[in-house]
Design a protein around this motif. Structure first.
Motif, PDB file in Angstrom:
ATOM      1  N   ALA A   7       0.816  -1.212   0.000  1.00 16.33           N
ATOM      2  CA  ALA A   7       0.000   0.000   0.000  1.00 16.33           C
ATOM      3  C   ALA A   7       0.850   1.263   0.000  1.00 16.33           C
ATOM      4  CB  ALA A   7      -0.929   0.009   1.215  1.00 16.33           C
ATOM      5  N   ARG A   8       2.077   1.172   0.515  1.00 11.92           N
ATOM      6  CA  ARG A   8       2.904   2.363   0.649  1.00 11.92           C
ATOM      7  C   ARG A   8       4.389   1.973   0.661  1.00 11.92           C
ATOM      8  NH1 ARG A   8       1.932   7.592   2.195  1.00 11.92           N
ATOM      9  NH2 ARG A   8       3.584   8.719   3.282  1.00 11.92           N
ATOM     10  N   VAL A   9       5.181   2.794   0.009  1.00 11.52           N
ATOM     11  CA  VAL A   9       6.634   2.620  -0.013  1.00 11.52           C
ATOM     12  C   VAL A   9       7.277   3.925   0.449  1.00 11.52           C
ATOM     13  CG1 VAL A   9       8.663   2.181  -1.453  1.00 11.52           C
ATOM     14  CG2 VAL A   9       6.521   0.961  -1.923  1.00 11.52           C
ATOM     15  N   GLU A  10       8.195   3.824   1.409  1.00  8.64           N
ATOM     16  CA  GLU A  10       8.926   4.994   1.894  1.00  8.64           C
ATOM     17  C   GLU A  10      10.418   4.704   1.889  1.00  8.64           C
ATOM     18  OE1 GLU A  10       5.515   6.596   5.070  1.00  8.64           O
ATOM     19  OE2 GLU A  10       7.494   5.955   5.785  1.00  8.64           O
ATOM     20  N   LEU A  11      11.202   5.730   1.604  1.00  6.85           N
ATOM     21  CA  LEU A  11      12.654   5.619   1.626  1.00  6.85           C
ATOM     22  C   LEU A  11      13.239   6.731   2.479  1.00  6.85           C
ATOM     23  CD1 LEU A  11      13.310   4.900  -2.159  1.00  6.85           C
ATOM     24  CD2 LEU A  11      13.632   3.273  -0.291  1.00  6.85           C
ATOM     25  N   PHE A  12      14.305   6.385   3.218  1.00  8.47           N
ATOM     26  CA  PHE A  12      14.946   7.345   4.113  1.00  8.47           C
ATOM     27  C   PHE A  12      16.455   7.354   3.872  1.00  8.47           C
ATOM     28  CE2 PHE A  12      11.217   5.621   6.129  1.00  8.47           C
ATOM     29  CZ  PHE A  12      10.616   6.665   6.824  1.00  8.47           C
ATOM     30  N   HIS A  13      17.044   8.545   3.854  1.00  8.24           N
ATOM     31  CA  HIS A  13      18.485   8.665   4.014  1.00  8.24           C
ATOM     32  C   HIS A  13      18.773   8.637   5.511  1.00  8.24           C
ATOM     33  CE1 HIS A  13      19.090   9.622  -0.153  1.00  8.24           C
ATOM     34  NE2 HIS A  13      18.476  10.782  -0.095  1.00  8.24           N
ATOM     35  N   ILE A 368      12.665  -0.627  14.716  1.00  9.33           N
ATOM     36  CA  ILE A 368      13.276   0.637  14.310  1.00  9.33           C
ATOM     37  C   ILE A 368      13.134   1.653  15.435  1.00  9.33           C
ATOM     38  CG2 ILE A 368      13.116   2.587  12.711  1.00  9.33           C
ATOM     39  CD1 ILE A 368      14.365   0.165  11.426  1.00  9.33           C
ATOM     40  N   ASP A 369      14.218   2.326  15.747  1.00 16.36           N
ATOM     41  CA  ASP A 369      14.200   3.408  16.735  1.00 16.36           C
ATOM     42  C   ASP A 369      13.681   4.662  16.045  1.00 16.36           C
ATOM     43  OD1 ASP A 369      14.760   5.519  18.481  1.00 16.36           O
ATOM     44  OD2 ASP A 369      16.599   4.588  19.227  1.00 16.36           O
ATOM     45  N   GLN A 370      12.422   4.978  16.262  1.00 13.50           N
ATOM     46  CA  GLN A 370      11.798   6.108  15.569  1.00 13.50           C
ATOM     47  C   GLN A 370      12.441   7.434  15.951  1.00 13.50           C
ATOM     48  OE1 GLN A 370       9.686   5.824  13.104  1.00 13.50           O
ATOM     49  NE2 GLN A 370       9.456   3.596  13.301  1.00 13.50           N
ATOM     50  N   THR A 371      12.913   7.529  17.191  1.00 14.17           N
ATOM     51  CA  THR A 371      13.591   8.755  17.610  1.00 14.17           C
ATOM     52  C   THR A 371      14.891   8.930  16.840  1.00 14.17           C
ATOM     53  OG1 THR A 371      12.634   8.606  19.823  1.00 14.17           O
ATOM     54  CG2 THR A 371      14.578  10.003  19.561  1.00 14.17           C
ATOM     55  N   ALA A 372      15.661   7.844  16.716  1.00 13.58           N
ATOM     56  CA  ALA A 372      16.911   7.902  15.958  1.00 13.58           C
ATOM     57  C   ALA A 372      16.649   8.159  14.480  1.00 13.58           C
ATOM     58  CB  ALA A 372      17.685   6.600  16.139  1.00 13.58           C
ATOM     59  N   LEU A 373      15.579   7.557  13.951  1.00  9.71           N
ATOM     60  CA  LEU A 373      15.245   7.764  12.543  1.00  9.71           C
ATOM     61  C   LEU A 373      14.883   9.223  12.281  1.00  9.71           C
ATOM     62  CD1 LEU A 373      14.874   6.389   9.793  1.00  9.71           C
ATOM     63  CD2 LEU A 373      12.492   5.936  10.430  1.00  9.71           C
ATOM     64  N   LYS A 374      14.172   9.819  13.212  1.00  4.80           N
ATOM     65  CA  LYS A 374      13.809  11.229  13.064  1.00  4.80           C
ATOM     66  C   LYS A 374      15.032  12.131  13.201  1.00  4.80           C
ATOM     67  CE  LYS A 374      10.607  14.720  14.879  1.00  4.80           C
ATOM     68  NZ  LYS A 374       9.516  14.987  15.872  1.00  4.80           N
ATOM     69  N   LYS A 375      15.941  11.770  14.109  1.00  6.90           N
ATOM     70  CA  LYS A 375      17.118  12.603  14.375  1.00  6.90           C
ATOM     71  C   LYS A 375      18.165  12.474  13.272  1.00  6.90           C
ATOM     72  CE  LYS A 375      20.683  13.405  17.888  1.00  6.90           C
ATOM     73  NZ  LYS A 375      21.187  12.991  19.229  1.00  6.90           N
ATOM     74  N   HIS A 376      18.404  11.229  12.833  1.00  6.64           N
ATOM     75  CA  HIS A 376      19.504  10.988  11.892  1.00  6.64           C
ATOM     76  C   HIS A 376      19.035  10.655  10.479  1.00  6.64           C
ATOM     77  CE1 HIS A 376      22.122  11.075  15.317  1.00  6.64           C
ATOM     78  NE2 HIS A 376      21.565   9.999  15.854  1.00  6.64           N
ATOM     79  N   GLY A 377      17.725  10.561  10.292  1.00  5.59           N
ATOM     80  CA  GLY A 377      17.205  10.182   8.987  1.00  5.59           C
ATOM     81  C   GLY A 377      16.350  11.268   8.373  1.00  5.59           C
ATOM     82  N   LYS A 378      16.184  11.170   7.065  1.00  3.63           N
ATOM     83  CA  LYS A 378      15.296  12.090   6.347  1.00  3.63           C
ATOM     84  C   LYS A 378      14.531  11.286   5.302  1.00  3.63           C
ATOM     85  CE  LYS A 378      15.094  16.294   3.562  1.00  3.63           C
ATOM     86  NZ  LYS A 378      15.872  17.384   2.915  1.00  3.63           N
ATOM     87  N   ARG A 379      13.215  11.318   5.416  1.00  2.00           N
ATOM     88  CA  ARG A 379      12.412  10.629   4.407  1.00  2.00           C
ATOM     89  C   ARG A 379      12.466  11.427   3.118  1.00  2.00           C
ATOM     90  NH1 ARG A 379       6.121   9.786   5.382  1.00  2.00           N
ATOM     91  NH2 ARG A 379       6.078  11.907   4.539  1.00  2.00           N
ATOM     92  N   PHE A 380      12.925  10.781   2.051  1.00  2.00           N
ATOM     93  CA  PHE A 380      13.043  11.495   0.778  1.00  2.00           C
ATOM     94  C   PHE A 380      12.082  10.986  -0.287  1.00  2.00           C
ATOM     95  CE2 PHE A 380      16.057   7.982   0.440  1.00  2.00           C
ATOM     96  CZ  PHE A 380      15.925   7.539  -0.869  1.00  2.00           C
TER      97      PHE A 380
END
Length: 417
Positions: A7-13, A368-380
Motif C-alpha cells: 500500500a505504501r513505499v517509503e525511503l529514508f536517508h 526501528i528506533d523512531q527517535t533515531a530515525l527522526k534525528k539521523h534520517g530524512k524521508r526522501f
C-alpha cells in the motif's frame, strides 16, 4: 495468493555519526565519520510494516523511489517470487537493489507470527556464535592489543585486515599469530574482491602473491584467508583454493546472486562462502546458496559488515542454516561499535561471551528506533496508490496512466484467479 498488497513505499536517508572516525581497510585513505544507509519501509493494506536497509556512501539513491514505487505498489507483499522478479526488473539498467527484498520477508514472517529463521527452517538455532571482525589495518603490536581486548570480552576468534605492501602484510600475520599463540583463532581479510582506489591506492594481488600469502598463513596457523583475489577471477580462485593449505573464503558482494555463486560453488572457488543477503540476491537467493554449500560440503557464514539491519537479516539466515561456522560480528572501537553500527535500532545486537541470541519476535527480529530515525534520517520518498496515480499522470499523461493501471489490475486479477 494473499490479499496483503503493498500500500505504501517509503525511503529514508540515514546518517548517524560515529563516536570517532573509522578508517575502513577496503577504502584506503577514507576517514568514515558516519554510519550511512538507505532505509526502506513497506506498508501493506492491513498496516503491516516491513523494513530493510542498504549501506550508502551518501545520497546516491535519491532518485530510486520513482523507480521502485511503481514497481511495487499494489503487488502481493507475501509473494517472494514476485518480489524477486520486481527486484530483478529494477536492476535491469545496472543498479542492483537486493537489499529491498528482506523487507518482504519481514512482512511475511510477521503475518505468520514467527521469525524469518522459523519460516526458513523447522529447527533454527536460537543462539549463534560470532567472531570479532575488525575493519582497520594496524601494525602487529596494535593488532595484538586489539585481539587481547576482544578476548577479554569473550571472543575466541578475530578477523584482521591486511591491505598494504607484501612484506608488511606478511609481518603482521606472522607477528600477530606468534604473539597470540593459541589464545584466539585468527582469520585474515585481504579485501581484494572489491578493491577501491578512489582516495588512495590499494595493492592489487595476483595468483602468485596470493599463493605466497596463503603459504605464510598456513605456516602461522591462520584459520582462513578471505578475499585474496579479485571477485571475478574465477579460474585463479579455483586454483588457489585447491592449492591452499588454509581455507579460502569470500562471496559477499556478488550482486548477480544465485546464478553466479552457484557457478562458483560448483567450481569450488572458495572453501567457505560468505554471501550477504543485502547484496547477493536477497534472502531467497542467499538461502538457496547456503543450501547449495551444504550439498557440496562447503562452509557457509554470511558477511555482515553493513549496519544493524543488515546484521539482523544475515543473523536470521545463519540461525536457519545451523552452520557450524561462526558469524561475523563487526566491531572496531572506538569508531565502529555496536551502538553506532546499529544506530537505527531500538536495541543493538550485543554479544554475550562471543554468542548472539537470535530474536524470536515475528519478522527479522528488530524494531526501528523512531527517535533515531527522526534525528539521523530524512524521508526522501513516499508513495501510496493515490500518489502512484498522480505520478503516472504527470509522467505519462492521463490516457497512458489509465491504460497502465487497467493492465496492471487485469494482471493482478488473473494472478488471483
Amino acid at each position: 495468493m494473499s490479499d496483503e498488497r503493498v500500500a505504501r513505499v517509503e525511503l529514508f536517508h540515514f546518517s548517524a555519526p560515529l563516536p570517532k572516525p573509522f578508517h575502513p581497510s577496503w577504502i584506503p585513505g577514507y576517514p568514515q565519520t558516519h554510519n550511512r544507509a538507505t532505509i526502506v519501509r513497506i506498508v501493506t493494506t492491513s498496516g503491516v510494516e516491513g523494513w530493510s536497509a542498504g549501506p550508502a556512501i551518501s545520497k546516491e539513491r535519491s532518485g530510486l523511489g520513482e523507480l521502485i514505487g511503481p514497481y511495487l505498489i499494489g503487488e502481493d507483499a507475501t509473494d517472494i517470487d514476485l518480489i524477486q522478479q520486481r527486484c530483478r526488473e529494477i536492476g535491469y539498467l545496472g543498479w542492483r537493489n537486493w537489499w529491498i527484498e528482506p523487507a518482504f520477508w519481514d512482512i511475511k514472517a510477521k503475518l505468520a507470527g514467527c521469525s524469518v529463521a522459523q519460516l526458513l527452517s523447522d529447527d533454527p538455532a536460537t543462539e549463534v556464535a560470532v567472531y570479532a571482525s575488525s575493519g582497520e589495518v594496524r601494525n602487529a603490536s596494535d593488532r595484538v592489543a586489539e585481539a587481547r581486548a576482544r578476548a577479554a570480552e569473550g571472543f575466541d576468534t578475530i578477523k584482521i585486515r591486511v591491505h598494504e605492501d607484501e612484506a608488511a602484510d606478511i609481518a603482521q600475520v606472522r607477528d600477530t599469530a606468534r604473539e597470540l599463540g593459541t589464545t584466539m583463532a585468527i582469520g585474515v581479510d585481504a579485501n581484494q574482491a572489491w578493491r577501491v582506489t578512489a582516495v588512495a591506492d590499494a595493492p592489487l594481488w595476483d595468483l602468485d602473491r596470493a599463493k605466497r600469502f596463503v603459504d605464510v598463513c598456513a605456516d602461522a596457523g591462520i584459520a582462513w584467508v578471505e578475499e585474496p583475489l579479485p571477485m571475478d577471477a574465477y579460474d585463479d580462485l579455483s586454483d588457489l583454493t585447491a592449492y591452499s593449505r588454509v581455507p579460502i573464503a569470500g562471496g559477499e558482494l556478488h550482486t548477480s546472486g544465485f546464478p553466479e555463486l552457484k557457478m562458483m560453488v560448483e567450481r569450488r572457488c572458495y572453501s567457505i562462502f560468505q554471501p550477504d543477503a543485502t547484496f547477493t540476491g536477497g534472502i531467497a537467493q542467499t538461502w538457496a546458496i547456503a543450501q547449495l554449500c551444504k550439498e557440496h560440503g562447503l562452509g557457509y557464514t554470511p558477511h555482515t559488515w553493513t549496519n544493524g539491519i543488515g546484521f539482523a537479516i544475515n543473523l536470521q539466515l545463519m540461525a536457519a542454516s545451523r552452520s557450524p561456522s561462526k558469524l561475523e560480528y563487526p566491531i572496531d572501537p572506538p569508531g565502529w561499535v555496536p551502538e553506532a553500527r546499529d544506530a537505527m535500532l531500538t536495541e543493538p545486537f550485543v554479544h554475550d561471551q562471543g554468542k548472539i541470541s537470535v530474536p524470536q519476535r515475528p519478522g527479522l527480529g528488530f524494531e526501528i528506533d523512531q527517535t533515531a530515525l527522526k534525528k539521523h534520517g530524512k524521508r526522501f520518498f513516499a508513495m501510496d496508490r493515490k500518489g502512484l496515480a498522480w505520478f503516472a499522470i504527470r509522467d505519462r499523461g492521463i490516457k497512458a496512466a489509465r491504460q497502465m493501471d487497467k493492465a496492471k489490475r487485469a494482471r493482478i486479477k488473473d494472478a488471483r484467479a
